[in-house]
Every structure is written in C-alpha cells, then in structure tokens.
Scaffold this motif. Sequence first.
Motif, PDB file in Angstrom:
ATOM      1  N   MET A  58      -2.176   2.979  10.796  1.00 35.86           N
ATOM      2  CA  MET A  58      -3.478   3.281  10.001  1.00 35.86           C
ATOM      3  C   MET A  58      -2.922   3.304   8.479  1.00 35.86           C
ATOM      4  N   LYS A  59      -3.425   2.306   7.737  1.00 35.37           N
ATOM      5  CA  LYS A  59      -3.080   2.266   6.289  1.00 35.37           C
ATOM      6  C   LYS A  59      -4.084   2.887   5.212  1.00 35.37           C
ATOM      7  N   TRP A  60      -3.692   3.580   4.420  1.00 40.20           N
ATOM      8  CA  TRP A  60      -4.771   4.117   3.525  1.00 40.20           C
ATOM      9  C   TRP A  60      -4.155   3.526   1.983  1.00 40.20           C
ATOM     10  N   TYR A  61      -5.409   3.056   1.328  1.00 38.96           N
ATOM     11  CA  TYR A  61      -5.006   2.358   0.146  1.00 38.96           C
ATOM     12  C   TYR A  61      -5.398   2.889  -1.222  1.00 38.96           C
ATOM     13  N   VAL A  62      -4.687   2.555  -2.104  1.00 37.15           N
ATOM     14  CA  VAL A  62      -4.727   3.202  -3.495  1.00 37.15           C
ATOM     15  C   VAL A  62      -4.882   2.001  -4.409  1.00 37.15           C
ATOM     16  N   TYR A  63      -5.226   2.241  -5.554  1.00 38.82           N
ATOM     17  CA  TYR A  63      -5.301   1.076  -6.544  1.00 38.82           C
ATOM     18  C   TYR A  63      -4.818   1.816  -7.796  1.00 38.82           C
ATOM     19  N   ALA A  64      -4.245   0.920  -8.612  1.00 37.33           N
ATOM     20  CA  ALA A  64      -3.507   1.158  -9.748  1.00 37.33           C
ATOM     21  C   ALA A  64      -4.320   0.656 -10.864  1.00 37.33           C
ATOM     22  N   ASP A  65      -4.626   1.322 -11.956  1.00 33.44           N
ATOM     23  CA  ASP A  65      -5.229   0.945 -13.045  1.00 33.44           C
ATOM     24  C   ASP A  65      -4.517   0.691 -14.394  1.00 33.44           C
ATOM     25  N   ALA A  66      -4.876   0.126 -15.268  1.00 36.65           N
ATOM     26  CA  ALA A  66      -4.208  -0.228 -16.360  1.00 36.65           C
ATOM     27  C   ALA A  66      -2.970   0.454 -17.169  1.00 36.65           C
ATOM     28  N   GLN A  67      -3.200   1.842 -16.936  1.00 37.77           N
ATOM     29  CA  GLN A  67      -2.418   2.892 -17.554  1.00 37.77           C
ATOM     30  C   GLN A  67      -1.334   3.215 -16.254  1.00 37.77           C
ATOM     31  N   GLY A  68      -1.292   2.666 -15.274  1.00 38.16           N
ATOM     32  CA  GLY A  68      -0.318   2.903 -14.147  1.00 38.16           C
ATOM     33  C   GLY A  68      -0.511   3.743 -13.048  1.00 38.16           C
ATOM     34  N   CYS A  69      -1.586   4.526 -13.416  1.00 39.69           N
ATOM     35  CA  CYS A  69      -2.068   5.684 -12.469  1.00 39.69           C
ATOM     36  C   CYS A  69      -2.888   5.138 -11.171  1.00 39.69           C
ATOM     37  N   GLN A  70      -2.677   5.945 -10.108  1.00 40.59           N
ATOM     38  CA  GLN A  70      -2.798   5.377  -8.903  1.00 40.59           C
ATOM     39  C   GLN A  70      -3.909   6.331  -8.167  1.00 40.59           C
ATOM     40  N   HIS A  71      -5.100   5.428  -7.422  1.00 39.32           N
ATOM     41  CA  HIS A  71      -6.480   6.390  -7.345  1.00 39.32           C
ATOM     42  C   HIS A  71      -6.511   5.876  -5.904  1.00 39.32           C
TER      43      HIS A  71
ATOM     44  N   ASP B 208       3.140  11.464   1.234  1.00 37.97           N
ATOM     45  CA  ASP B 208       4.521  12.442   0.985  1.00 37.97           C
ATOM     46  C   ASP B 208       5.455  11.540   1.278  1.00 37.97           C
ATOM     47  N   GLU B 209       6.698  12.284   0.765  1.00 34.48           N
ATOM     48  CA  GLU B 209       7.922  11.708   1.087  1.00 34.48           C
ATOM     49  C   GLU B 209       8.411  10.766   2.196  1.00 34.48           C
ATOM     50  N   THR B 210       7.823  11.200   3.303  1.00 35.26           N
ATOM     51  CA  THR B 210       7.973  10.374   4.405  1.00 35.26           C
ATOM     52  C   THR B 210       7.062   9.003   4.515  1.00 35.26           C
ATOM     53  N   SER B 211       6.089   9.012   3.701  1.00 32.10           N
ATOM     54  CA  SER B 211       5.008   7.867   3.795  1.00 32.10           C
ATOM     55  C   SER B 211       5.847   6.460   3.548  1.00 32.10           C
ATOM     56  N   VAL B 212       5.356   5.523   4.518  1.00 30.09           N
ATOM     57  CA  VAL B 212       5.777   4.087   4.192  1.00 30.09           C
ATOM     58  C   VAL B 212       4.830   3.354   3.349  1.00 30.09           C
ATOM     59  N   TRP B 213       5.266   2.726   2.273  1.00 28.52           N
ATOM     60  CA  TRP B 213       4.446   2.138   1.151  1.00 28.52           C
ATOM     61  C   TRP B 213       4.811   0.692   1.503  1.00 28.52           C
ATOM     62  N   GLU B 214       3.674  -0.007   0.651  1.00 24.41           N
ATOM     63  CA  GLU B 214       3.719  -1.600   0.881  1.00 24.41           C
ATOM     64  C   GLU B 214       2.779  -1.759  -0.154  1.00 24.41           C
ATOM     65  N   GLU B 215       3.462  -2.825  -1.181  1.00 28.74           N
ATOM     66  CA  GLU B 215       2.517  -3.773  -2.250  1.00 28.74           C
ATOM     67  C   GLU B 215       1.608  -4.448  -1.646  1.00 28.74           C
ATOM     68  N   GLU B 216       0.486  -4.310  -1.708  1.00 29.84           N
ATOM     69  CA  GLU B 216      -0.494  -5.334  -1.073  1.00 29.84           C
ATOM     70  C   GLU B 216      -1.242  -6.476  -1.774  1.00 29.84           C
ATOM     71  N   LEU B 217      -1.058  -6.138  -3.167  1.00 26.28           N
ATOM     72  CA  LEU B 217      -1.811  -6.941  -4.138  1.00 26.28           C
ATOM     73  C   LEU B 217      -1.233  -6.628  -5.554  1.00 26.28           C
ATOM     74  N   VAL B 218      -0.659  -7.580  -6.010  1.00 24.19           N
ATOM     75  CA  VAL B 218      -0.148  -7.482  -7.550  1.00 24.19           C
ATOM     76  C   VAL B 218      -1.263  -8.219  -8.641  1.00 24.19           C
ATOM     77  N   LEU B 219      -1.973  -7.919  -9.296  1.00 24.88           N
ATOM     78  CA  LEU B 219      -2.632  -8.439 -10.389  1.00 24.88           C
ATOM     79  C   LEU B 219      -1.796  -8.618 -11.970  1.00 24.88           C
ATOM     80  N   ASN B 220      -1.728  -9.748 -12.392  1.00 25.03           N
ATOM     81  CA  ASN B 220      -0.916  -9.761 -13.642  1.00 25.03           C
ATOM     82  C   ASN B 220      -1.781  -9.909 -14.624  1.00 25.03           C
TER      83      ASN B 220
END
Length: 197
Positions: free
Chosen positions: A158-171, A181-193
């Motif tokens: 089960m994945k939970w998603y966050v998006y990053a804004d232009a200031q680098g904050c995640q929501h 938490d520190e055990t979470s497995v993170w994955e980059e899903e989409l990078v917008l330049n």
Amino acid sequence: MLSPERFNVDREMPSERLIVALLHIAKRDYAETPGPRDIIYKLKLRELKMLLTHAQWAESNPAKQKLSAPHRPWRCVGISAESPIFFVDLFWGPDNPDQAIRSVLVSSPEELIEIVTEVGPDRCRVFHLGLANGRRDGQPALTEVTGLRSHRAPGNPMKWYVYADAQGCQHACVSWSPRADETSVWEEELVLNIRAL
C-alpha cells in the motif's frame, strides 16, 4: 479497485445511482471488517476518488458536440470531497495530435503519473488544486507541483503519496495518509522540471 464489475453492479445505471451503490458497498464492507474502522472506511472510500457529472450537464448543442468529437463535451464537472485534484496544464505544439484538450483535471496521484508519463513531463505543468470542501472560511488554492513521491511500510504494498511544491515542502495527497517514519520505504514517482519551463 472498487468498480462496477467487481461488485456485479449494473454499469448502465445512471452515474448518480452507481455512485450511491458503490458507497453502500463500501459502507457494508466497512461494517463487516474488523479493525480500526475509521482507517478501513477511508481506505474503501479512497477508491472512490473521481470527477463527477450527470446527464443535465452534458453539452446539448449539436454544433459544440460536433466540434469536440471524438470527445464527449460536458458543461460542468463536479469534484468529490475526498479526491486530491491535480490540474495538468498541457503545452501544445504543431506535432500534438489532440488540440481539443488543453488542460486536464486528474483525481488521484496514480492517474497523475499515468497522464504525465503519457504526455511527457517536459510538455506539461502540474498544480494541486486545494479545495475548501464546503467550509465558508476555507480558501481554495492552486499550488505548483514539482514532484510526486510515495512511501509505504516495509513489506506492505500500500503506497501513500506526497507531492512537493516549488519551495521543496512535501504535502500528503490525502488528509488521512499515515506519516512516514524512519522505516518507511520511499520511491520517486514523478519529477517535474519546472526550471526548464
């Protein structure tokens, strides 16, 4: 996926009745499932993220229908309260096969990944549309999105998603998303330049 086929619901019933039927199924499953009920119910409703419309909102003008073919034109769409809504602003050029659709509203991070991958991250700009959800004191907001990441517990798909804004904050994309938490497995899903725009 919570779908008409999965629950043997008549796909041809009017959309408003279909949505009510799926909500009743989610509530029934919620009542029959042991565990932390608020999270379980929200996980069921999580599958109901969508944009909504009904027959009265269909475009009835034959000229507009012909101009927008092969697309089905609608005068309005609604947004379900639990949906994270992304606004994808498409950049068009002479090589684009579909000039009718200039922007897209997307009702989940999974579909956002699909749409952006299809058109190319260098050919669009993405915003998160924050809704007031009926609160008179709430302020809708459009926030530019620079990336989409997911996190999950180890061994849990089960994945939970966050998006990053232009200031680098995640929501978090949904309000009931558990905190990583520190055990979470993170994955980059989409990078917008966005700097390249």
